[in-house]
Every structure is written in structure tokens, then in C-alpha cells.
Design an enzyme around this catalytic site. Structure first.
Site, PDB file in Angstrom:
ATOM      1  N   LYS A  43       2.751  26.155 -13.223  1.00 27.63           N
ATOM      2  CA  LYS A  43       2.999  24.747 -13.545  1.00 27.63           C
ATOM      3  C   LYS A  43       4.376  24.640 -14.199  1.00 27.63           C
ATOM      4  O   LYS A  43       5.383  24.601 -13.507  1.00 27.63           O
ATOM      5  CB  LYS A  43       1.864  24.202 -14.395  1.00 27.63           C
ATOM      6  CG  LYS A  43       0.530  24.220 -13.625  1.00 27.63           C
ATOM      7  CD  LYS A  43      -0.624  23.768 -14.452  1.00 27.63           C
ATOM      8  CE  LYS A  43      -1.916  23.749 -13.634  1.00 27.63           C
ATOM      9  NZ  LYS A  43      -2.349  25.098 -13.180  1.00 27.63           N
ATOM     10  N   SER A  68      -6.465  17.871 -17.477  1.00 26.27           N
ATOM     11  CA  SER A  68      -5.631  17.813 -16.274  1.00 26.27           C
ATOM     12  C   SER A  68      -5.694  16.489 -15.538  1.00 26.27           C
ATOM     13  O   SER A  68      -4.764  16.147 -14.805  1.00 26.27           O
ATOM     14  CB  SER A  68      -6.022  18.945 -15.315  1.00 26.27           C
ATOM     15  OG  SER A  68      -7.380  18.827 -14.920  1.00 26.27           O
ATOM     16  N   HIS A  97      -1.836  23.012 -18.829  1.00 25.94           N
ATOM     17  CA  HIS A  97      -0.960  21.850 -18.725  1.00 25.94           C
ATOM     18  C   HIS A  97      -0.206  21.560 -20.020  1.00 25.94           C
ATOM     19  O   HIS A  97       0.525  20.566 -20.100  1.00 25.94           O
ATOM     20  CB  HIS A  97      -1.778  20.627 -18.307  1.00 25.94           C
ATOM     21  CG  HIS A  97      -2.365  20.758 -16.945  1.00 25.94           C
ATOM     22  ND1 HIS A  97      -1.679  20.436 -15.790  1.00 25.94           N
ATOM     23  CD2 HIS A  97      -3.580  21.219 -16.545  1.00 25.94           C
ATOM     24  CE1 HIS A  97      -2.441  20.672 -14.743  1.00 25.94           C
ATOM     25  NE2 HIS A  97      -3.601  21.149 -15.168  1.00 25.94           N
TER      26      HIS A  97
END
Length: 386
Positions: free
Chosen positions: A237, A177, A205
Site C-alpha cells: 500500500k 479499510s 492502511h
């Protein structure tokens, strides 16, 4: 002994490590309005630009009209609805696994998984740069914690060979990240099988951004269930909503339902949010142009940064770290961008190791080429880097 909180806060301020929140007055988008006025942001994890998508807004509103607002209870009491179940089935299909289980956050998912699978007789092997949620989950699991060098398969191999614990779990981010780089997943999967360990990947991610139809870093690496028995992904996300899921075998999911405390003892996500997430998942899969756009913007930014000789870390993902080194320099760079109407907060220790403070620049499908160029023009005038 009394708690002298003021002294601790003062020391944090003096070290340049004090964290402060900005108050936004407009929805998630590159251009936002804060208390300080309008700003162009490059710090959101809304990678596909879905957080403020009209279809998601409509699905959320329709879901609220059908289900109300709160779930009202945990999944195991009265909180598990047809909306939750449908989302779990769609998530499992999206990542090619038999089952998936919803959690309220990625943090809770990681804590729940490790707590359910490990005990004092087990060992967990964690990449040095793993996300804080994996680090904390390992500590809380009561298992012996072994930390291997970042992406260092040889170091991991040596530690696995020396470990006598029966149940062994290797945990890693798929995309790290703060650095934006990818874990060496094929090598980790091969090693885990060779050393009779399981591999768990936190793909917070990578899911939505990488792999065929956005299936994530594990799918991009061509790995399946036997290679990565435990896969975690987040919904807040790339999908632009909220929550997380764990995907795996029938036995894994049933084990988590029975033993994962952070699943059992918390209220279920709002069912309307599950409805909206189903829509986001379908957009992720059907609108591949969003990933193509992000990739094009990454290439444009990296080309411009190279021309400016900016100290970027190697990353082919939306996370583009610009390393300042000292905390003071990172803060100065962030303030410089803010003076140009651009928000990129300084990331400082302990979030990153000492001496590696940085600007974590993030590109999304919602950004325009002209906005990336504006960022590069502002970076060209950064305070001295020496």
C-alpha cells in the site's frame, strides 16, 4: 449433489453483486489506460505514490541482477537472503520494535499470527468491521471468536470480563479499510492490559501514512510494544511494493518462525523485491512532504464534498467513503463517474454491511489538486440521492 456454479453466478449478477476486473495497460498512477481508454483513478492504495517511483524500479532491477528473480525456497530452507534480513531489521527500527518478520501477504501474516498464538482454549475478540483477513484468521485459529461493536470499548470490556479463556487476544484494524476511520487504540490498549489480554493491530492502511515518519497509527497514538505486543503492516500500500511484516518482541518473532504455518510453508518473497522495499521505506521516512500532500488533498476534497452536501463518512485518512446505501445506487454512481472518465468502483455487500454500499474514494500523494477538483465537479452531477 452436483455443483451448480452457473446458477450461483447468475444469482450474484441478478443481485448486482457480480465482481469484474478491469485490465490496465499502464503502470500504477492516477491517470491510467484501460481497455476502455484513459481514466483518472481514485481507487488505489498507493498512498504515497511510490509504486512507480524511479528509485524503486532501479532498486528492483539491480536486485534482480544480484539475486535473480525468485527466492527459490521458503525462508527456513534456502530462501532467506541478506536482502530479506536487512529489510526485516529496517522495518523493526521503523516501527520501534526489536524484531520484524516478513510474510508474503497481509492475509498470510494475520492467518499465521493467530494460528501460532491461539488454540481451542483461547479466545479472540474482533471488531465488527475488521478486514476479512482478520476475520478469517480468527475463524481458522480454532479459538472462541467474540465480535464486539465497531470501536465499542464498553462492549469489548463486557465481553472480556465475561470470558474465562486463559489466552485472550484483541484484534483490530488501525485504520478501517472501508470506512477510513481509526480504531480507539489508546482505550483498547488500556483495556487489554486491564483485562490481561494482548492487543494486535493490523496497520495495513496506517503504516506509511500516519504517525512520525510514517510509523503508523500505533505510533501516532503514542503506543509502544507493551501496549501493542503484535503489530502487522503491509508493504503493497503506502510503500508501493508487495508483502507484509509482523513486528514485536524477540519471543514473538521466534514463536512465529517456529509455529506460523503461512510463514513456514511458503516460498519467500523475491529478494529483489526486498531490496526495492528498503528503498521505499527510506523514502517514506525521509520525504514527509508526501504525507503532507495527502493531508492537504484530503482537506480540499472534504471541503468540496461538504459544499456539495455529499454523504461522506468521517475520515481523516486517504480513504474517503461516499455512502450510497443501496447496491443499485452505488453502481449507478460508479457508472456516472466512469462516463466522466473517472474510476471509483462500487463497494457492495458482503464487503460492507447491507445498506451501506459506497464509493471508496482514495486520495494519494500522486494526485494533483486539479484532479481532485475534476472529481468534485463530476460528483456534483451524481444521479439523484433520494
Amino acid at each position: 449433489m452436483s455443483f451448480d456454479l452457473d446458477a450461483g453466478l447468475a444469482a450474484r449478477r441478478a443481485a448486482g453483486l457480480y465482481r469484474q476486473r478491469r485490465i490496465a495497460h499502464t503502470p500504477q498512477a492516477p491517470a491510467r489506460r484501460f481497455d476502455e481508454g484513459g481514466r483518472l483513478t481514485f481507487c488505489s492504495n498507493d498512498y504515497l505514490g511510490l509504486a512507480n517511483h524511479p528509485a524503486l524500479i532501479e532498486a528492483l532491477a539491480d536486485g534482480a541482477r544480484r539475486w535473480g528473480v525468485g527466492a527459490g525456497a521458503s525462508h527456513l530452507l534456502a530462501g532467506h537472503t541478506a536482502a530479506h534480513h536487512a529489510l526485516e531489521e529496517e522495518l523493526a527500527a521503523a516501527v520501534g520494535r526489536p524484531r520484524a518478520l516478513l510474510f508474503s501477504t497481509g492475509y498470510m501474516a494475520n492467518v499465521g499470527v493467530l494460528g501460532a498464538l491461539l488454540d481451542r482454549d483461547a479466545a479472540v475478540f474482533s471488531d465488527r468491521l475488521n478486514h476479512a483477513s482478520l476475520i478469517d484468521a480468527a475463524r481458522l485459529s480454532r479459538a472462541a471468536v467474540r465480535v464486539y461493536g465497531h470501536g465499542d470499548v464498553a462492549d469489548l470490556d463486557a465481553q472480556l470480563a465475561a470470558e474465562s479463556a486463559g489466552r485472550r487476544l484483541v484484534i483490530t484494524d488501525g485504520v478501517f479499510s472501508m470506512d477510513g476511520d481509526l480504531a480507539p487504540l489508546p482505550a483498547l490498549a488500556w483495556l487489554a492490559r486491564r483485562r490481561d489480554a494482548w492487543l494486535m493491530v493490523d496497520d495495513a492502511h496506517g503504516f506509511g501514512v500516519l504517525g512520525p515518519a510514517g510509523a503508523g497509527s500505533v505510533a501516532q497514538a503514542g503506543l509502544g510494544l507493551d501496549d501493542v505486543p503484535v503489530l502487522m503492516g503491509t508493504l503493497g500500500k503506502a510503500l508501493g511494493t508487495f508483502g507484509a511484516f509482523v513486528a514485536g518482541s524477540e519471543a514473538l518473532i521466534e514463536t512465529l518462525i517456529q509455529h506460523a504455518r503461512s510463514y513456514i510453508y511458503t516460498t519467500a518473497l523475491p529478494p529483489a523485491l526486498a531490496e526495492a522495499t528498503c528503498v521505499a521505506l527510506r523514502l517514506m521516512q525521509s520525504e514527509g512532504w508526501r504525507r503532507d500532500r495527502v493531508a492537504a488533498l484530503i482537506a480540499r476534497f472534504r471541503e468540496g464534498a461538504a459544499a456539495l452536501d455529499l454523504p461522506l463518512l468521517e475520515s481523516a485518512t486517504p480513504i474517503q467513503p461516499l455512502v450510497a446505501g443501496s447496491t443499485e445506487r452505488a453502481l449507478a454512481w460508479s457508472a456516472h463517474l466512469d462516463s466522466h472518465g473517472i474510476v471509483v468502483p462500487a463497494v457492495r455487500p458482503p464487503t460492507v454491511p447491507d445498506g451501506t454500499a459506497r464509493l471508496r474514494i482514495v486520495l494519494t500523494a500522486a494526485h494533483e489538486e486539479a484532479e481532485v477538483d475534476r472529481l468534485l465537479n463530476s460528483l456534483a452531477a451524481l444521479p439523484p440521492r433520494a
